[in-house]
Design a protein around this motif. Structure first.
Motif, PDB file in Angstrom:
ATOM      1  N   GLU A  21     -40.774  18.386  34.176  1.00  0.00           N
ATOM      2  CA  GLU A  21     -40.138  19.571  33.597  1.00  0.00           C
ATOM      3  C   GLU A  21     -38.618  19.447  33.599  1.00  0.00           C
ATOM      4  N   GLU A  22     -38.083  18.848  34.644  1.00  0.00           N
ATOM      5  CA  GLU A  22     -36.637  18.739  34.786  1.00  0.00           C
ATOM      6  C   GLU A  22     -36.043  17.518  34.078  1.00  0.00           C
ATOM      7  N   ALA A  23     -36.865  16.597  33.642  1.00  0.00           N
ATOM      8  CA  ALA A  23     -36.373  15.376  32.997  1.00  0.00           C
ATOM      9  C   ALA A  23     -35.573  15.715  31.739  1.00  0.00           C
ATOM     10  N   ALA A  24     -34.487  15.027  31.570  1.00  0.00           N
ATOM     11  CA  ALA A  24     -33.628  15.262  30.402  1.00  0.00           C
ATOM     12  C   ALA A  24     -34.382  14.918  29.122  1.00  0.00           C
ATOM     13  N   LYS A  25     -34.363  15.819  28.189  1.00  0.00           N
ATOM     14  CA  LYS A  25     -35.066  15.616  26.915  1.00  0.00           C
ATOM     15  C   LYS A  25     -34.286  14.691  25.981  1.00  0.00           C
ATOM     16  N   ALA A  26     -32.978  14.642  26.119  1.00  0.00           N
ATOM     17  CA  ALA A  26     -32.138  13.840  25.226  1.00  0.00           C
ATOM     18  C   ALA A  26     -31.397  12.749  26.011  1.00  0.00           C
ATOM     19  N   ALA A  27     -32.086  12.098  26.929  1.00  0.00           N
ATOM     20  CA  ALA A  27     -31.457  11.090  27.777  1.00  0.00           C
ATOM     21  C   ALA A  27     -31.069   9.864  26.962  1.00  0.00           C
ATOM     22  N   THR A  28     -30.063   9.154  27.461  1.00  0.00           N
ATOM     23  CA  THR A  28     -29.608   7.916  26.822  1.00  0.00           C
ATOM     24  C   THR A  28     -29.750   6.765  27.803  1.00  0.00           C
ATOM     25  N   ALA A  29     -29.369   5.583  27.377  1.00  0.00           N
ATOM     26  CA  ALA A  29     -29.383   4.380  28.229  1.00  0.00           C
ATOM     27  C   ALA A  29     -30.776   4.074  28.756  1.00  0.00           C
ATOM     28  N   GLY A  30     -31.795   4.314  27.927  1.00  0.00           N
ATOM     29  CA  GLY A  30     -33.155   3.987  28.330  1.00  0.00           C
ATOM     30  C   GLY A  30     -33.815   5.031  29.200  1.00  0.00           C
ATOM     31  N   GLY A  31     -33.171   6.159  29.410  1.00  0.00           N
ATOM     32  CA  GLY A  31     -33.683   7.200  30.294  1.00  0.00           C
ATOM     33  C   GLY A  31     -34.733   8.047  29.620  1.00  0.00           C
ATOM     34  N   PRO A  32     -35.277   9.069  30.279  1.00  0.00           N
ATOM     35  CA  PRO A  32     -34.707   9.657  31.472  1.00  0.00           C
ATOM     36  C   PRO A  32     -35.121   8.986  32.769  1.00  0.00           C
ATOM     37  N   PHE A  33     -35.980   7.968  32.731  1.00  0.00           N
ATOM     38  CA  PHE A  33     -36.439   7.344  33.977  1.00  0.00           C
ATOM     39  C   PHE A  33     -36.051   5.872  34.011  1.00  0.00           C
ATOM     40  N   TRP A  34     -35.577   5.431  35.148  1.00  0.00           N
ATOM     41  CA  TRP A  34     -35.266   4.028  35.380  1.00  0.00           C
ATOM     42  C   TRP A  34     -36.008   3.584  36.636  1.00  0.00           C
ATOM     43  N   ALA A  35     -36.438   2.345  36.637  1.00  0.00           N
ATOM     44  CA  ALA A  35     -37.005   1.720  37.844  1.00  0.00           C
ATOM     45  C   ALA A  35     -36.044   0.618  38.258  1.00  0.00           C
ATOM     46  N   ILE A  36     -35.628   0.653  39.494  1.00  0.00           N
ATOM     47  CA  ILE A  36     -34.671  -0.321  40.002  1.00  0.00           C
ATOM     48  C   ILE A  36     -35.351  -1.107  41.105  1.00  0.00           C
ATOM     49  N   GLY A  37     -35.295  -2.413  40.992  1.00  0.00           N
ATOM     50  CA  GLY A  37     -35.935  -3.235  42.005  1.00  0.00           C
ATOM     51  C   GLY A  37     -35.366  -4.634  42.006  1.00  0.00           C
ATOM     52  N   SER A  38     -36.049  -5.503  42.678  1.00  0.00           N
ATOM     53  CA  SER A  38     -35.612  -6.883  42.809  1.00  0.00           C
ATOM     54  C   SER A  38     -36.819  -7.807  42.644  1.00  0.00           C
TER      55      SER A  38
END
Length: 46
Positions: A21-38
């Motif tokens: 519900e809170e996720a940005a509807k108009a996100a940029t840079a591949g968003g609104p979700f990113w997974a960061i790992g190694s």
């Protein structure tokens, strides 16, 4: 979940419905979700 406005909230567990519900509807840079790992394998000592 990382909340740049609140270190405390970053450590809490979040219900998926709240996140969606809170996720940005108009996100940029591949968003609104990113997974960061190694891809590096971490060796643990004895």
């Amino acid at each position: 979940m990382s909340d740049p406005a609140s270190y405390t909230k970053s450590g809490e567990e979040w219900d998926l419905s709240v996140v969606m519900e809170e996720a940005a509807k108009a996100a940029t840079a591949g968003g609104p979700f990113w997974a960061i790992g190694s891809n590096n394998k971490i060796e643990l000592g004895d």
